[in-house]
Design a protein around this motif. Sequence first.
Motif, PDB file in Angstrom:
ATOM      1  N   CYS A  64       0.877  -1.172   0.000  1.00 39.12           N
ATOM      2  CA  CYS A  64       0.000   0.000   0.000  1.00 39.12           C
ATOM      3  C   CYS A  64       0.914   1.222   0.000  1.00 39.12           C
ATOM      4  CB  CYS A  64      -0.878   0.000   1.240  1.00 39.12           C
ATOM      5  SG  CYS A  64      -1.882   1.492   1.415  1.00 39.12           S
ATOM      6  N   CYS A  65       0.656   2.160  -0.891  1.00 41.25           N
ATOM      7  CA  CYS A  65       1.505   3.352  -0.987  1.00 41.25           C
ATOM      8  C   CYS A  65       0.667   4.608  -0.835  1.00 41.25           C
ATOM      9  CB  CYS A  65       2.241   3.370  -2.332  1.00 41.25           C
ATOM     10  SG  CYS A  65       3.382   4.768  -2.481  1.00 41.25           S
ATOM     11  N   ARG A  66       1.128   5.518   0.024  1.00 39.04           N
ATOM     12  CA  ARG A  66       0.483   6.819   0.218  1.00 39.04           C
ATOM     13  C   ARG A  66       1.523   7.929   0.110  1.00 39.04           C
ATOM     14  NH1 ARG A  66      -2.469   6.984   5.662  1.00 39.04           N
ATOM     15  NH2 ARG A  66      -3.018   8.983   4.787  1.00 39.04           N
ATOM     16  N   ASN A  67       2.515   7.687  -0.725  1.00 37.79           N
ATOM     17  CA  ASN A  67       3.619   8.634  -0.791  1.00 37.79           C
ATOM     18  C   ASN A  67       3.307   9.901  -1.567  1.00 37.79           C
ATOM     19  OD1 ASN A  67       5.117   6.925   0.750  1.00 37.79           O
ATOM     20  ND2 ASN A  67       6.318   6.106  -0.919  1.00 37.79           N
ATOM     21  N   CYS A  68       2.240   9.910  -2.327  1.00 40.82           N
ATOM     22  CA  CYS A  68       1.878  11.151  -3.023  1.00 40.82           C
ATOM     23  C   CYS A  68       0.360  11.275  -3.064  1.00 40.82           C
ATOM     24  CB  CYS A  68       2.479  11.184  -4.425  1.00 40.82           C
ATOM     25  SG  CYS A  68       1.527  10.259  -5.650  1.00 40.82           S
ATOM     26  N   ASN A  69      -0.089  12.403  -3.560  1.00 46.32           N
ATOM     27  CA  ASN A  69      -1.530  12.668  -3.552  1.00 46.32           C
ATOM     28  C   ASN A  69      -2.284  11.995  -4.685  1.00 46.32           C
ATOM     29  OD1 ASN A  69      -1.576  14.151  -1.217  1.00 46.32           O
ATOM     30  ND2 ASN A  69      -1.125  16.084  -2.271  1.00 46.32           N
ATOM     31  N   MET A  70      -1.576  11.274  -5.572  1.00 47.91           N
ATOM     32  CA  MET A  70      -2.298  10.518  -6.601  1.00 47.91           C
ATOM     33  C   MET A  70      -2.888   9.245  -6.003  1.00 47.91           C
ATOM     34  SD  MET A  70      -0.233  10.964 -10.163  1.00 47.91           S
ATOM     35  CE  MET A  70       1.305  10.210  -9.684  1.00 47.91           C
ATOM     36  N   GLY A  71      -2.293   8.764  -4.902  1.00 48.31           N
ATOM     37  CA  GLY A  71      -2.781   7.542  -4.257  1.00 48.31           C
ATOM     38  C   GLY A  71      -3.809   7.883  -3.205  1.00 48.31           C
ATOM     39  N   GLN A  72      -4.169   6.987  -2.452  1.00 42.98           N
ATOM     40  CA  GLN A  72      -3.339   5.836  -2.176  1.00 42.98           C
ATOM     41  C   GLN A  72      -3.490   4.753  -3.237  1.00 42.98           C
ATOM     42  OE1 GLN A  72      -5.067   4.899   1.609  1.00 42.98           O
ATOM     43  NE2 GLN A  72      -6.148   3.134   0.830  1.00 42.98           N
ATOM     44  N   CYS A  73      -2.424   4.002  -3.439  1.00 41.38           N
ATOM     45  CA  CYS A  73      -2.428   2.911  -4.400  1.00 41.38           C
ATOM     46  C   CYS A  73      -2.182   1.588  -3.676  1.00 41.38           C
ATOM     47  CB  CYS A  73      -1.331   3.123  -5.440  1.00 41.38           C
ATOM     48  SG  CYS A  73      -1.535   4.628  -6.424  1.00 41.38           S
ATOM     49  N   ARG A  74      -2.846   0.566  -4.145  1.00 39.25           N
ATOM     50  CA  ARG A  74      -2.653  -0.773  -3.580  1.00 39.25           C
ATOM     51  C   ARG A  74      -2.432  -1.747  -4.725  1.00 39.25           C
ATOM     52  NH1 ARG A  74      -8.088  -1.236  -0.288  1.00 39.25           N
ATOM     53  NH2 ARG A  74      -8.757  -0.725  -2.379  1.00 39.25           N
ATOM     54  N   LYS A  84       0.473  -2.141 -10.835  1.00 41.22           N
ATOM     55  CA  LYS A  84       1.303  -0.940 -10.689  1.00 41.22           C
ATOM     56  C   LYS A  84       0.468   0.174 -10.070  1.00 41.22           C
ATOM     57  CE  LYS A  84       4.353  -1.831 -14.610  1.00 41.22           C
ATOM     58  NZ  LYS A  84       4.761  -1.408 -15.945  1.00 41.22           N
ATOM     59  N   GLY A  85       1.175   1.039  -9.307  1.00 39.45           N
ATOM     60  CA  GLY A  85       0.528   2.230  -8.796  1.00 39.45           C
ATOM     61  C   GLY A  85       0.306   3.209  -9.937  1.00 39.45           C
ATOM     62  N   ILE A  86      -0.368   4.298  -9.650  1.00 37.13           N
ATOM     63  CA  ILE A  86      -0.664   5.295 -10.687  1.00 37.13           C
ATOM     64  C   ILE A  86       0.619   5.823 -11.321  1.00 37.13           C
ATOM     65  CG2 ILE A  86      -1.671   7.590 -11.079  1.00 37.13           C
ATOM     66  CD1 ILE A  86      -3.692   6.870  -8.820  1.00 37.13           C
ATOM     67  N   CYS A  87       1.679   5.960 -10.529  1.00 34.65           N
ATOM     68  CA  CYS A  87       2.959   6.469 -11.038  1.00 34.65           C
ATOM     69  C   CYS A  87       3.747   5.403 -11.783  1.00 34.65           C
ATOM     70  CB  CYS A  87       3.799   7.021  -9.895  1.00 34.65           C
ATOM     71  SG  CYS A  87       4.379   5.743  -8.753  1.00 34.65           S
ATOM     72  N   GLY A  88       3.307   4.165 -11.738  1.00 33.12           N
ATOM     73  CA  GLY A  88       4.007   3.078 -12.403  1.00 33.12           C
ATOM     74  C   GLY A  88       4.828   2.211 -11.463  1.00 33.12           C
ATOM     75  N   ALA A  89       4.827   2.533 -10.186  1.00 31.81           N
ATOM     76  CA  ALA A  89       5.593   1.748  -9.220  1.00 31.81           C
ATOM     77  C   ALA A  89       5.009   0.339  -9.100  1.00 31.81           C
ATOM     78  CB  ALA A  89       5.586   2.438  -7.855  1.00 31.81           C
ATOM     79  N   THR A  90       5.901  -0.659  -9.169  1.00 34.51           N
ATOM     80  CA  THR A  90       5.472  -2.052  -8.989  1.00 34.51           C
ATOM     81  C   THR A  90       5.459  -2.386  -7.494  1.00 34.51           C
ATOM     82  OG1 THR A  90       7.740  -2.852  -9.068  1.00 34.51           O
ATOM     83  CG2 THR A  90       6.553  -2.696 -11.182  1.00 34.51           C
ATOM     84  N   ILE A  93       8.917  -2.065  -6.007  1.00 35.22           N
ATOM     85  CA  ILE A  93       9.310  -0.666  -5.771  1.00 35.22           C
ATOM     86  C   ILE A  93       8.599  -0.109  -4.545  1.00 35.22           C
ATOM     87  CG2 ILE A  93       9.121   1.695  -6.695  1.00 35.22           C
ATOM     88  CD1 ILE A  93       9.645   0.439  -9.490  1.00 35.22           C
ATOM     89  N   ILE A  94       7.315  -0.374  -4.453  1.00 36.36           N
ATOM     90  CA  ILE A  94       6.548   0.152  -3.320  1.00 36.36           C
ATOM     91  C   ILE A  94       7.061  -0.422  -2.001  1.00 36.36           C
ATOM     92  CG2 ILE A  94       4.261   0.123  -2.220  1.00 36.36           C
ATOM     93  CD1 ILE A  94       3.055   0.439  -5.034  1.00 36.36           C
ATOM     94  N   VAL A  95       7.316  -1.729  -1.971  1.00 31.44           N
ATOM     95  CA  VAL A  95       7.813  -2.351  -0.730  1.00 31.44           C
ATOM     96  C   VAL A  95       9.186  -1.784  -0.368  1.00 31.44           C
ATOM     97  CG1 VAL A  95       8.637  -4.506   0.291  1.00 31.44           C
ATOM     98  CG2 VAL A  95       6.479  -4.477  -0.972  1.00 31.44           C
ATOM     99  N   ALA A  96      10.096  -1.714  -1.344  1.00 31.67           N
ATOM    100  CA  ALA A  96      11.442  -1.203  -1.073  1.00 31.67           C
ATOM    101  C   ALA A  96      11.385   0.254  -0.631  1.00 31.67           C
ATOM    102  CB  ALA A  96      12.309  -1.352  -2.322  1.00 31.67           C
ATOM    103  N   ARG A  97      10.560   1.035  -1.313  1.00 33.28           N
ATOM    104  CA  ARG A  97      10.465   2.460  -0.976  1.00 33.28           C
ATOM    105  C   ARG A  97       9.874   2.649   0.423  1.00 33.28           C
ATOM    106  NH1 ARG A  97       7.723   5.524  -5.790  1.00 33.28           N
ATOM    107  NH2 ARG A  97       5.924   4.423  -4.981  1.00 33.28           N
ATOM    108  N   ASN A  98       8.837   1.873   0.726  1.00 33.48           N
ATOM    109  CA  ASN A  98       8.241   1.969   2.068  1.00 33.48           C
ATOM    110  C   ASN A  98       9.248   1.577   3.148  1.00 33.48           C
ATOM    111  OD1 ASN A  98       5.761   2.858   1.174  1.00 33.48           O
ATOM    112  ND2 ASN A  98       4.787   0.835   1.229  1.00 33.48           N
TER     113      ASN A  98
HETATM  114  S1  SF4 Z   1       2.253   4.233  -5.966  1.00 32.47           S
HETATM  115 FE1  SF4 Z   1       2.998   6.077  -6.953  1.00 32.47          FE
HETATM  116  S2  SF4 Z   1       1.137   7.202  -7.509  1.00 32.47           S
HETATM  117 FE2  SF4 Z   1       0.523   5.682  -6.001  1.00 32.47          FE
HETATM  118  S3  SF4 Z   1       0.623   6.811  -4.058  1.00 32.47           S
HETATM  119 FE3  SF4 Z   1       2.580   5.752  -4.351  1.00 32.47          FE
HETATM  120  S4  SF4 Z   1       3.899   7.301  -5.277  1.00 32.47           S
HETATM  121 FE4  SF4 Z   1       1.789   7.981  -5.531  1.00 32.47          FE
END
Ligand code: SF4
Length: 121
Positions: A64-74, A84-90, A93-98
Amino acid sequence: MEQIADEQINESDSMSMLQEINEKSIDPASQIILHKAEQEGIETAWDRYEKQIPQCSFGQLGICCRNCNMGQCRIDPFGEATEKGICGATADIIVARNLLRTIAAGAAAHSDHARGCSANL
Ligand code: SF4
């Protein structure tokens, strides 16, 4: 039951309460504190954790990613829906970034201790 100091155990304590405390921590000092908190009705992290159950499965998997205002993405862990998230993160990527963001935030939160140590030296 031996893990909690004998003097801390009241005769009125139920075996189930002591068992529950022993399951929360193997540390004798923590068990004593948990016992006292239970007796005095003080809420602990364990109580708050139990109130959160069931926890979000997406969050537990770290997908689950809430790193930007385009999400949250799951990300769908079964690969049947969103991969993929809206930004294209797989998911990777989301797990590593979190994980990295969590480590950075944790380290930053404790940097004050390092500053205190260096000031003492
Ligand atoms: S996956 Fe990408 S678009 Fe979605 S909330 Fe995270 S950074 Fe934003």
